[in-house]
Design a protein around this motif. Structure first.
Motif, PDB file in Angstrom:
ATOM      1  N   GLY A   7       0.644  -1.362  -0.055  1.00 50.13           N
ATOM      2  CA  GLY A   7       0.163   0.538   0.297  1.00 50.13           C
ATOM      3  C   GLY A   7       0.819   1.227   0.198  1.00 50.13           C
ATOM      4  N   TYR A   8       0.557   1.983  -0.450  1.00 52.65           N
ATOM      5  CA  TYR A   8       1.309   3.260  -0.786  1.00 52.65           C
ATOM      6  C   TYR A   8       0.177   4.328  -1.476  1.00 52.65           C
ATOM      7  N   PHE A  30       4.279  -1.975  -2.776  1.00 52.48           N
ATOM      8  CA  PHE A  30       3.016  -2.936  -3.637  1.00 52.48           C
ATOM      9  C   PHE A  30       1.911  -2.555  -3.712  1.00 52.48           C
ATOM     10  N   THR A  31       1.244  -2.658  -4.619  1.00 50.09           N
ATOM     11  CA  THR A  31      -0.275  -1.213  -4.598  1.00 50.09           C
ATOM     12  C   THR A  31      -0.923  -2.310  -5.355  1.00 50.09           C
ATOM     13  N   ARG A  32      -1.970  -1.654  -5.410  1.00 48.99           N
ATOM     14  CA  ARG A  32      -3.569  -1.755  -6.121  1.00 48.99           C
ATOM     15  C   ARG A  32      -3.636  -1.413  -7.250  1.00 48.99           C
ATOM     16  N   ARG A  33      -2.199  -0.032  -7.386  1.00 49.52           N
ATOM     17  CA  ARG A  33      -2.847   0.658  -8.348  1.00 49.52           C
ATOM     18  C   ARG A  33      -1.839   0.121  -9.251  1.00 49.52           C
ATOM     19  N   PRO A  34      -1.945   0.517 -10.560  1.00 46.29           N
ATOM     20  CA  PRO A  34      -0.762   0.543 -11.917  1.00 46.29           C
ATOM     21  C   PRO A  34       0.316   0.328 -11.527  1.00 46.29           C
ATOM     22  N   THR A  44      11.987   3.214  -4.988  1.00 46.65           N
ATOM     23  CA  THR A  44      11.789   1.929  -4.521  1.00 46.65           C
ATOM     24  C   THR A  44      10.848   0.755  -6.163  1.00 46.65           C
ATOM     25  N   PRO A  45      11.714  -0.298  -6.420  1.00 51.73           N
ATOM     26  CA  PRO A  45      10.527  -0.973  -6.806  1.00 51.73           C
ATOM     27  C   PRO A  45       9.180  -1.359  -7.093  1.00 51.73           C
ATOM     28  N   VAL A  46       8.234  -0.822  -7.769  1.00 53.02           N
ATOM     29  CA  VAL A  46       6.653  -0.748  -7.392  1.00 53.02           C
ATOM     30  C   VAL A  46       6.156  -1.768  -8.334  1.00 53.02           C
ATOM     31  N   VAL A  64       1.484  -3.838   6.287  1.00 53.25           N
ATOM     32  CA  VAL A  64       0.367  -3.534   5.522  1.00 53.25           C
ATOM     33  C   VAL A  64      -0.053  -1.818   6.461  1.00 53.25           C
ATOM     34  N   CYS A  65       0.016  -1.366   4.751  1.00 52.37           N
ATOM     35  CA  CYS A  65      -0.751   0.406   4.954  1.00 52.37           C
ATOM     36  C   CYS A  65      -1.516   0.087   4.673  1.00 52.37           C
TER      37      CYS A  65
END
Length: 168
Positions: A7-8, A30-34, A44-46, A64-65
């Motif tokens: 989560g970002y 790690f994101t749910r967005r593209p 940082t790598p996404v 876990v954000c």
């Protein structure tokens, strides 16, 4: 330490900043967005959140954000089956249920989990304990207003048609 950030939003950016300042290795966001739309503060790598399981051997702790209202109740137990996790869950009325669910998932997988690490409960609770023990006659208040719940106010503001709100 090898850190992962799931989560970002504001919290994820704060975790990235703190981990960077501490000299920890941030394995990825790690994101749910593209992933292409995320501009990390420190390069940082996404990755897509669906790829997080591939990193289960390379991340020591996954922060876990997500939000307490809808994200963390499912995210944290699910991720505790794969990682050692830390979250900032702050729904006081549901805390015992959340702790039980996360504890069960972590115990089954042999991982550790810390929940409720945030402003309140968390840092503000520690701050109040410390200062009220040193200054028992002192005044305790928050920067957003006496008795105001930041999380609850945010939840009410998310209701369609609500222009603004302060929940006490």
């Amino acid at each position: 330490m090898n850190i992962g950030i799931y989560g970002y939003g504001n919290l994820g950016r704060g975790v990235e900043t703190a981990a960077h300042a501490a000299g920890d290795n941030i394995v990825g966001i790690f994101t749910r967005r593209p992933p292409a739309v995320i501009n990390s503060l420190f390069g940082t790598p996404v990755y897509d959140s669906a790829d997080v399981e591939r990193f289960s051997e390379s991340i020591d702790v996954l922060a876990v954000c997500g939000g307490s209202a809808t994200d963390l109740p499912t995210m944290t137990p699910t991720l505790a089956r794969l990682f050692n996790v830390v979250d900032s869950y702050d729904n006081h009325a549901e805390m015992k249920i959340h702790v039980r669910r996360v504890d069960e998932a972590a115990r089954e997988s042999g991982h550790s989990a810390i929940v409720g690490c945030g402003w309140d409960p968390g840092l503000f609770s520690v701050q109040r304990l410390l200062f009220e023990s040193v200054l028992p006659q002192g005044e305790t208040y928050t920067f957003w207003g006496k008795g105001v719940s930041q999380g609850h106010s945010d939840a009410v503001r998310r209701i369609e048609g609500v222009a603004d709100c302060r929940q006490y």
